[in-house]
Structures are given as C-alpha cells and as structure tokens.
Design a protein around this motif. Structure first.
Motif, PDB file in Angstrom:
ATOM      1  N   CYS A 110       0.857  -1.190   0.000  1.00 44.64           N
ATOM      2  CA  CYS A 110       0.000   0.000   0.000  1.00 44.64           C
ATOM      3  C   CYS A 110       0.889   1.235   0.000  1.00 44.64           C
ATOM      4  CB  CYS A 110      -0.948   0.010   1.206  1.00 44.64           C
ATOM      5  SG  CYS A 110      -0.108   0.275   2.770  1.00 44.64           S
ATOM      6  N   GLY A 111       0.260   2.376  -0.206  1.00 43.20           N
ATOM      7  CA  GLY A 111       1.000   3.630  -0.293  1.00 43.20           C
ATOM      8  C   GLY A 111       1.696   3.994   1.006  1.00 43.20           C
ATOM      9  N   TYR A 112       1.032   3.702   2.104  1.00 40.17           N
ATOM     10  CA  TYR A 112       1.630   4.045   3.399  1.00 40.17           C
ATOM     11  C   TYR A 112       2.978   3.344   3.550  1.00 40.17           C
ATOM     12  CZ  TYR A 112       0.681   6.428   7.799  1.00 40.17           C
ATOM     13  OH  TYR A 112       0.684   7.317   8.822  1.00 40.17           O
ATOM     14  N   MET A 113       2.999   2.088   3.164  1.00 41.18           N
ATOM     15  CA  MET A 113       4.236   1.313   3.297  1.00 41.18           C
ATOM     16  C   MET A 113       5.285   1.758   2.282  1.00 41.18           C
ATOM     17  SD  MET A 113       2.469  -2.350   4.056  1.00 41.18           S
ATOM     18  CE  MET A 113       3.963  -3.299   4.212  1.00 41.18           C
ATOM     19  N   TRP A 236       9.508   8.653  -7.743  1.00 42.15           N
ATOM     20  CA  TRP A 236       8.096   8.803  -8.102  1.00 42.15           C
ATOM     21  C   TRP A 236       7.291   7.766  -7.323  1.00 42.15           C
ATOM     22  CZ3 TRP A 236       3.995   6.043  -9.626  1.00 42.15           C
ATOM     23  CH2 TRP A 236       2.906   6.735 -10.197  1.00 42.15           C
ATOM     24  N   MET A 237       6.197   8.226  -6.707  1.00 39.68           N
ATOM     25  CA  MET A 237       5.341   7.298  -5.955  1.00 39.68           C
ATOM     26  C   MET A 237       3.899   7.404  -6.449  1.00 39.68           C
ATOM     27  SD  MET A 237       4.619   7.265  -1.869  1.00 39.68           S
ATOM     28  CE  MET A 237       2.965   6.850  -1.287  1.00 39.68           C
ATOM     29  N   GLY A 238       3.250   6.270  -6.586  1.00 41.03           N
ATOM     30  CA  GLY A 238       1.831   6.266  -6.945  1.00 41.03           C
ATOM     31  C   GLY A 238       1.142   5.112  -6.239  1.00 41.03           C
TER      32      GLY A 238
HETATM   33  C1  LIG Z   1      -4.112   7.518   0.044  1.00 44.51           C
HETATM   34  C2  LIG Z   1      -2.776   8.137   0.027  1.00 44.51           C
HETATM   35  C3  LIG Z   1      -1.649   7.408   0.405  1.00 44.51           C
HETATM   36  C4  LIG Z   1      -1.758   6.052   1.014  1.00 44.51           C
HETATM   37  O1  LIG Z   1      -2.001   5.104   0.045  1.00 44.51           O
HETATM   38  P1  LIG Z   1      -2.623   3.690   0.502  1.00 44.51           P
HETATM   39  O2  LIG Z   1      -2.329   2.811  -0.639  1.00 44.51           O
HETATM   40  O3  LIG Z   1      -4.077   3.958   0.686  1.00 44.51           O
HETATM   41  O4  LIG Z   1      -1.932   3.293   1.757  1.00 44.51           O
HETATM   42  C5  LIG Z   1      -0.424   7.982   0.243  1.00 44.51           C
HETATM   43  N1  LIG Z   1      -0.293   9.249  -0.211  1.00 44.51           N
HETATM   44  C6  LIG Z   1      -1.353   9.998  -0.542  1.00 44.51           C
HETATM   45  C7  LIG Z   1      -1.158  11.385  -1.047  1.00 44.51           C
HETATM   46  C8  LIG Z   1      -2.638   9.469  -0.418  1.00 44.51           C
HETATM   47  O5  LIG Z   1      -3.688  10.206  -0.698  1.00 44.51           O
END
Ligand SMILES: *Cc1c(COP(=O)(O)O)cnc(C)c1O
Length: 388
Positions: A110-113, A236-238
C-alpha cells in the motif's frame, strides 16, 4: 503497586475531549453497491466520498481478472525476497515502469508502506527532508521515522522551501510533495519544485496517489502532464487503491533506487507480498486506466458542472481542477451538519474535520468519479441548493 499512569484513563480522557469538540470519529459499515453508489444504514446513496475516480473498482474486466487469477490460490505465501515474488508481481512492475517512462518500478502492499520504505531507505540522521505542510500523513511519518530533520514549508510555497534548503547546503536533502493534495485537491507547483531541486542539488520525490490514472496523458499522472520525467523526479510514488480501483502502491525510479529499496526498505523486506491474483488484476487496471480518455473527459465535464453550480449558489469550493472538490465550511459542527443534511437528500459527502485538516477549515470533501452521471451531480447540486 506503583502509581503508574494508566492507558485506560488516558484513552477515556482523550475520548471525552474529542467528543466535547465534536471531533470523535465513528466507523460506519457500508454494504456493497453499484459503482458510484454506497449503501449506509440500509439506504443507497450517491457516493461522493470514494477515490475511485475512474470507476474501475467494479469494472467487469477487473473482477474477471481477479477471479480467474484467484482460482489457483490466494496468498503469496512469503515475502518478496523469500520466494513470494511471483511472475504476476514482476509483470505488473514492468507495465507500470513502461507506463511512467521509468527504468524500474517496485510494488508495495500500500501507499503508506511505500512512503515509509522509500524515506527510510534514502534518509539518514543528519539529512534534511523538506515537505509541504499539507503532505499526506505517510510522508510525514516516513520522514520522522527515518530520524532525518523534517522541515515543513507553507503549502505550495516554493520560496520558503528554497530558503530552508539554502540554510543547510551541507546536508543531503529530499524535497517531498503530494502532486495532488488529498484533502484540498489542488496541484503542487510541480515545475517550480523540479527547478528548485535541480538548482539546490536536492532530490525530488512526488506522491501521485490522487493523480495516477486521473490526470495526465494516458493517465500517467500530474508529473507527466507537466512534462516532468525521470531526471526531474527521481523518486516517483503512486498508488493502486484510488483511480486504479484496487490496492497496492509503486515506487518508480532508477534501477539503483529500486535495488536499494529491495535491500533496505523495511516495509518491503519484512512483509508478505501482495496476493499474486491481485497483481494480475492490477495489470488489467493499468491497461484500462491508460485507455480511459473517455472516462477522464467525462470526469472533467462533471468537475465543471459542480464548480459552476456550486458557485452560482454562493458556495466556496477550494480552487481545484482535480476530481477532489472540497467545499469549505469552517467549523467542524457545521461541516457535520451539512454532511448529515446531504445524506438525508441521498448524497454521501463525508465531512473532513481536524486533525485531518487545520482547525477552522473543516470541509466536505466531494470527490467525483467517472461512475457518476450528470444527473448524479445534479442531485448533489439540488441538495446543496436546499442548504443555502
Ligand atoms: C491515500 C494516500 C496514500 C496512502 O495510500 P494507501 O495505498 O491507501 O496506503 C499515500 N499518499 C497519498 C497522497 C494518499 O492520498
């Protein structure tokens, strides 16, 4: 027994404080519904709260891909480095790297990780991490956890960022920003940030969680829309949980960066790989998102419709050109009351209150999706009109 502070007493006091300020949060359990709708307390509402900007979360091809891939198994059974890295993950990483025009990409759960992993890998104790004040919590947490010096500049203020960078020219510096801000919906000054990083010898990291799929040529995000490539944005992060309609996240960059992450990113090394079936489904999402120009055009039409309608009723929408259209209310109580009234009228628009946003800037975060129709936005505008 020593007179040690008690966690239960502390939690109760904090709860009382939040409840008094009208800031106590409650989980609500939703039942599944059609795309663009949410069922809460047995009622189907138009869902203006999701990040499913392209309406892909319930796309038949995505569902079919997940079902087909899941027929051979569910879990990855191990971390990536210990046998959990499968063909499906590698193929998805290649697809994303190609989409974004980067050498390599690395999948996180996930994005947090992803944010914790990349900041933890790059930053050391005496480094500088400069961040926009409104950056997502995971970016701030990542910097804090790394032990680097975290400094935050006023929202979008490149001059302040420059001043802070020039105060410590001897430190390695990571400049980090959301490209689309999650609660305001506005864009970071991307070309200016890229220029600043180049001039000051800092490394630029952009988080495109809300931009990937929703913005840019073939949905490649806000950096691509601004013409910024690998040399401008080395990190770059998505994420795959928003416009891509699934879950997961990607860091894209040089092979050097990606191999460092594989070795050192704790949130990559010490966790189970994403289910391979999900990675398979996300490959289909990546394909659909690239081909979704019609959905993006429809979304732009809905954005214009909402902006014009809300302005004609005298509401203040924050200046945003993205599917996130926040309606500024002010006090947390008024935001909650407005959200409740809209819900009565059939529209789910969650109130966003402190501490997620600064005190006095509580808002409804209206998020639009290609799954909405012009009629849906009309219903929302009708309900908003009733509240003037
Ligand atoms: C939602 C979000 C994240 C977290 O992504 P998840 O995959 O939901 O953990 C990270 N950065 C931004 C800017 C976000 O809006």
């Amino acid at each position: 027994m020593p007179a040690r502070p008690d966690f239960g007493v502390r939690l109760a006091a904090e709860r009382a404080q939040r409840q008094q300020a009208g800031l106590w949060r409650r989980l609500r359990t939703a039942s599944s519904s059609r795309s663009g709708r949410i069922v809460l307390a047995g009622r189907e509402l138009i869902d203006f709260g999701s990040n499913d900007y392209l309406g892909l979360a319930q796309h038949p091809q995505l569902i079919e891909a997940l079902q087909r891939a899941a027929s051979v198994g569910v879990g990855a059974r191990a971390s990536h480095l210990l046998g959990g890295h499968r063909d499906e993950h590698a193929a998805l990483e290649q697809d994303v790297a190609q989409w974004l025009g980067r050498e390599r990409a690395l999948l996180f759960s996930c994005g947090y990780m992803a944010a914790l992993g990349v900041t933890g890998t790059l930053l050391r104790r005496h480094d500088l991490c400069l961040q926009d004040r409104l950056n997502h919590a995971c970016l701030l947490d990542g910097a804090r956890l790394s032990g680097a010096t975290l400094q935050r500049y006023r929202h979008g203020d490149v001059n302040e960022a420059q001043r802070l960078l020039r105060q410590s020219t001897e430190r390695a510096a990571l400049l980090v920003s959301d490209s689309v801000f999650s609660m305001d919906g506005d864009l970071a000054p991307l070309p200016e940030l890229a220029d600043l990083a180049r001039r000051e010898g800092a490394c630029l990291m952009l988080d495109e969680a809300h931009a990937l799929g929703a913005l840019g040529p073939r949905g490649a995000g806000a950096c691509a829309a601004a013409g910024l490539g690998a040399a401008d944005v080395p990190v770059w992060m998505g994420t795959l949980g928003k416009a891509l309609g699934g879950t997961g996240a990607v860091i894209a960059g040089s092979a050097e960066l990606i191999e460092a992450l594989v070795n050192s990113a704790r949130s990559y090394v010490y966790t189970t790989a994403m289910p391979p079936a999900l990675a398979s489904a996300m490959r289909v999402a990546v394909q659909l998102a690239q081909e979704a120009d019609d959905r993006r055009a429809h979304l732009q039409q809905l954005i214009a419709q909402l902006q014009q309608g809300a302005a004609s009723q005298g509401w203040t929408l924050l200046p945003s050109t993205t599917p996130i259209q926040p309606l500024l209310v002010g006090s947390a109580e008024r935001a909650s009351a407005l959200a409740a009234a809209l819900e009565q009228a059939g529209c789910y628009c969650p109130a966003i209150r402190p501490p997620t946003v600064p005190t006095g800037s509580a808002r409804l975060r209206i998020s639009l999706s290609a799954a909405h129709s012009v009629e849906d936005v009309g219903v929302l505008l009708g309900a908003l009109g009733q509240q003037r």
